[in-house]
Design an enzyme around this catalytic site. Sequence first.
Site, PDB file in Angstrom:
ATOM      1  N   LYS A  40      -5.935  -2.338  -6.740  1.00  0.00           N
ATOM      2  CA  LYS A  40      -4.584  -2.751  -6.577  1.00  0.00           C
ATOM      3  C   LYS A  40      -4.864  -4.501  -7.043  1.00  0.00           C
ATOM      4  O   LYS A  40      -5.727  -5.296  -6.721  1.00  0.00           O
ATOM      5  CB  LYS A  40      -4.087  -2.814  -5.101  1.00  0.00           C
ATOM      6  CG  LYS A  40      -2.869  -3.733  -5.130  1.00  0.00           C
ATOM      7  CD  LYS A  40      -2.338  -3.360  -3.563  1.00  0.00           C
ATOM      8  CE  LYS A  40      -2.689  -4.271  -2.549  1.00  0.00           C
ATOM      9  NZ  LYS A  40      -1.942  -5.721  -2.803  1.00  0.00           N
ATOM     10  N   ASP A  67       0.759  -4.707  -7.626  1.00  0.00           N
ATOM     11  CA  ASP A  67       1.611  -4.971  -6.669  1.00  0.00           C
ATOM     12  C   ASP A  67       2.368  -6.365  -6.511  1.00  0.00           C
ATOM     13  O   ASP A  67       1.950  -7.044  -6.103  1.00  0.00           O
ATOM     14  CB  ASP A  67       0.446  -4.802  -5.285  1.00  0.00           C
ATOM     15  CG  ASP A  67       1.107  -5.418  -3.883  1.00  0.00           C
ATOM     16  OD1 ASP A  67       2.395  -5.198  -3.928  1.00  0.00           O
ATOM     17  OD2 ASP A  67       0.219  -5.535  -3.124  1.00  0.00           O
ATOM     18  N   LYS A  69       5.566  -6.498  -5.785  1.00  0.00           N
ATOM     19  CA  LYS A  69       6.873  -6.495  -4.789  1.00  0.00           C
ATOM     20  C   LYS A  69       7.964  -7.355  -5.349  1.00  0.00           C
ATOM     21  O   LYS A  69       8.333  -8.180  -4.811  1.00  0.00           O
ATOM     22  CB  LYS A  69       6.409  -7.348  -3.365  1.00  0.00           C
ATOM     23  CG  LYS A  69       5.248  -6.618  -2.784  1.00  0.00           C
ATOM     24  CD  LYS A  69       5.019  -7.333  -1.608  1.00  0.00           C
ATOM     25  CE  LYS A  69       3.783  -6.647  -0.859  1.00  0.00           C
ATOM     26  NZ  LYS A  69       2.347  -6.873  -1.431  1.00  0.00           N
ATOM     27  N   ASP A  72      15.104  -9.127  -6.130  1.00  0.00           N
ATOM     28  CA  ASP A  72      15.957  -9.894  -6.760  1.00  0.00           C
ATOM     29  C   ASP A  72      17.304  -8.943  -7.003  1.00  0.00           C
ATOM     30  O   ASP A  72      17.349  -7.904  -6.446  1.00  0.00           O
ATOM     31  CB  ASP A  72      15.295 -10.341  -8.003  1.00  0.00           C
ATOM     32  CG  ASP A  72      15.879 -11.915  -8.419  1.00  0.00           C
ATOM     33  OD1 ASP A  72      17.176 -12.111  -8.294  1.00  0.00           O
ATOM     34  OD2 ASP A  72      15.123 -12.709  -8.726  1.00  0.00           O
ATOM     35  N   THR A 127       3.160  -4.892   6.653  1.00  0.00           N
ATOM     36  CA  THR A 127       1.989  -4.453   7.631  1.00  0.00           C
ATOM     37  C   THR A 127       1.845  -5.577   8.578  1.00  0.00           C
ATOM     38  O   THR A 127       1.442  -5.498   9.626  1.00  0.00           O
ATOM     39  CB  THR A 127       0.877  -3.631   7.464  1.00  0.00           C
ATOM     40  OG1 THR A 127       0.504  -4.311   6.286  1.00  0.00           O
ATOM     41  CG2 THR A 127       1.445  -2.017   7.044  1.00  0.00           C
ATOM     42  N   ARG A 220      -9.749  -6.869   2.474  1.00  0.00           N
ATOM     43  CA  ARG A 220     -10.913  -7.544   3.068  1.00  0.00           C
ATOM     44  C   ARG A 220     -11.941  -6.381   3.595  1.00  0.00           C
ATOM     45  O   ARG A 220     -13.192  -6.843   3.596  1.00  0.00           O
ATOM     46  CB  ARG A 220     -10.343  -8.424   4.221  1.00  0.00           C
ATOM     47  CG  ARG A 220      -9.585  -9.466   3.451  1.00  0.00           C
ATOM     48  CD  ARG A 220      -8.772 -10.236   4.249  1.00  0.00           C
ATOM     49  NE  ARG A 220      -7.753  -9.731   4.552  1.00  0.00           N
ATOM     50  CZ  ARG A 220      -6.370 -10.333   5.162  1.00  0.00           C
ATOM     51  NH1 ARG A 220      -6.475 -11.470   5.400  1.00  0.00           N
ATOM     52  NH2 ARG A 220      -5.555  -9.318   5.201  1.00  0.00           N
TER      53      ARG A 220
HETATM   54  O1  C5P Z   1      -7.113  -7.418   3.398  1.00  0.00           O
HETATM   55  P1  C5P Z   1      -6.121  -6.330   3.708  1.00  0.00           P
HETATM   56  O2  C5P Z   1      -6.815  -5.023   3.756  1.00  0.00           O
HETATM   57  O3  C5P Z   1      -5.584  -6.696   4.858  1.00  0.00           O
HETATM   58  O4  C5P Z   1      -5.342  -6.175   2.299  1.00  0.00           O
HETATM   59  C1  C5P Z   1      -4.207  -5.412   2.344  1.00  0.00           C
HETATM   60  C2  C5P Z   1      -3.359  -5.668   0.994  1.00  0.00           C
HETATM   61  O5  C5P Z   1      -2.295  -4.661   1.259  1.00  0.00           O
HETATM   62  C3  C5P Z   1      -3.116  -6.748   0.555  1.00  0.00           C
HETATM   63  O6  C5P Z   1      -3.094  -6.986  -0.832  1.00  0.00           O
HETATM   64  C4  C5P Z   1      -1.765  -6.905   0.934  1.00  0.00           C
HETATM   65  O7  C5P Z   1      -0.701  -8.006   0.088  1.00  0.00           O
HETATM   66  C5  C5P Z   1      -1.110  -5.575   0.734  1.00  0.00           C
HETATM   67  N1  C5P Z   1       0.032  -5.291   1.524  1.00  0.00           N
HETATM   68  C6  C5P Z   1       0.161  -5.239   2.960  1.00  0.00           C
HETATM   69  N2  C5P Z   1       1.285  -4.834   3.547  1.00  0.00           N
HETATM   70  C7  C5P Z   1       2.124  -4.292   2.943  1.00  0.00           C
HETATM   71  C8  C5P Z   1       2.225  -4.320   1.340  1.00  0.00           C
HETATM   72  C9  C5P Z   1       1.020  -4.793   0.976  1.00  0.00           C
HETATM   73  O8  C5P Z   1      -0.721  -5.571   3.573  1.00  0.00           O
HETATM   74  N3  C5P Z   1       3.534  -3.892   3.398  1.00  0.00           N
END
Ligand code: C5P
Length: 242
Positions: A40, A67, A69, A72, A127, A220
């Site tokens: 991603k 991604d 997002k 607009d 999330t 992460r």
């Molecule tokens: O590091 P981590 O596992 O928390 O990363 C989650 C990824 O998913 C990040 O790039 C974040 O921008 C993305 N994301 C998210 N929740 C959403 C949409 C995208 O955490 N609803």
Amino acid sequence: MNNIKNINQKDVIIALDFPGKADVLNFLDCFPADERLFVKIGMELFYAEGPEIINLIRRRGHSIFLDLKLHDIPNTVKKTMAVLSGLDVDMVNLHASGGSAMMRAALDGFTRPDGTRALIIAVTQLTSTDGDMLKNELLIEKNMTETVLKYAENAARSGLDGVVCSPLEAMDIKKALGDKFLTVTPGIRFASDDTKDDQKRIMTPKRAAVSGCDYIVVGRPVTQAAEPLKAYRQCRMDFMGY
Ligand code: C5P
């Protein structure tokens, strides 16, 4: 029927949340050269490096979820999606909270003149948002599940391919909107992770596997792991069984 690119039905998507190309290449070099990943590219990396980062990653044979997002007015999103349709990616997204007219315009803009397009999905609620924030900051009176389900329904009715949601909501979405409507779920943490970071609605890859998630998005727990390859393999094993 749209001609949609062929990618695995179920996969682990690695969030390449890095500030620039050098860090991305360092990270990708942890993997065998012939390992095909689904990655991603988010705002940080895309804004830093521009579209060339897509070509660079594509040349290594990886699938890409872009991604950005979008959110607009419909006309702006439609024209921006038309630009994104020229990039070699497998999946793009926008915010469902932009409304159905915006989502329909996005789909229209993203579909190339020959009818082909990549997958297009809608973010329901981040999330990192919990029930408290939904109620007290966003002033949404419905609970999280009802809100996410309604946004998912709007996305499906607008012709989109699926949603980004928490793994906690994936099963309800599948039940309501059918198995073909995709659920892409961030908020994944290993049982052994001692931090949720900024994520609030989380689940382990193992539980996500039986919770109706088509794709889990993992950042992460893999990118910051002492051994990223090992963490990724563990994630695949837990989620996909191989
Ligand atoms: O590091 P981590 O596992 O928390 O990363 C989650 C990824 O998913 C990040 O790039 C974040 O921008 C993305 N994301 C998210 N929740 C959403 C949409 C995208 O955490 N609803």
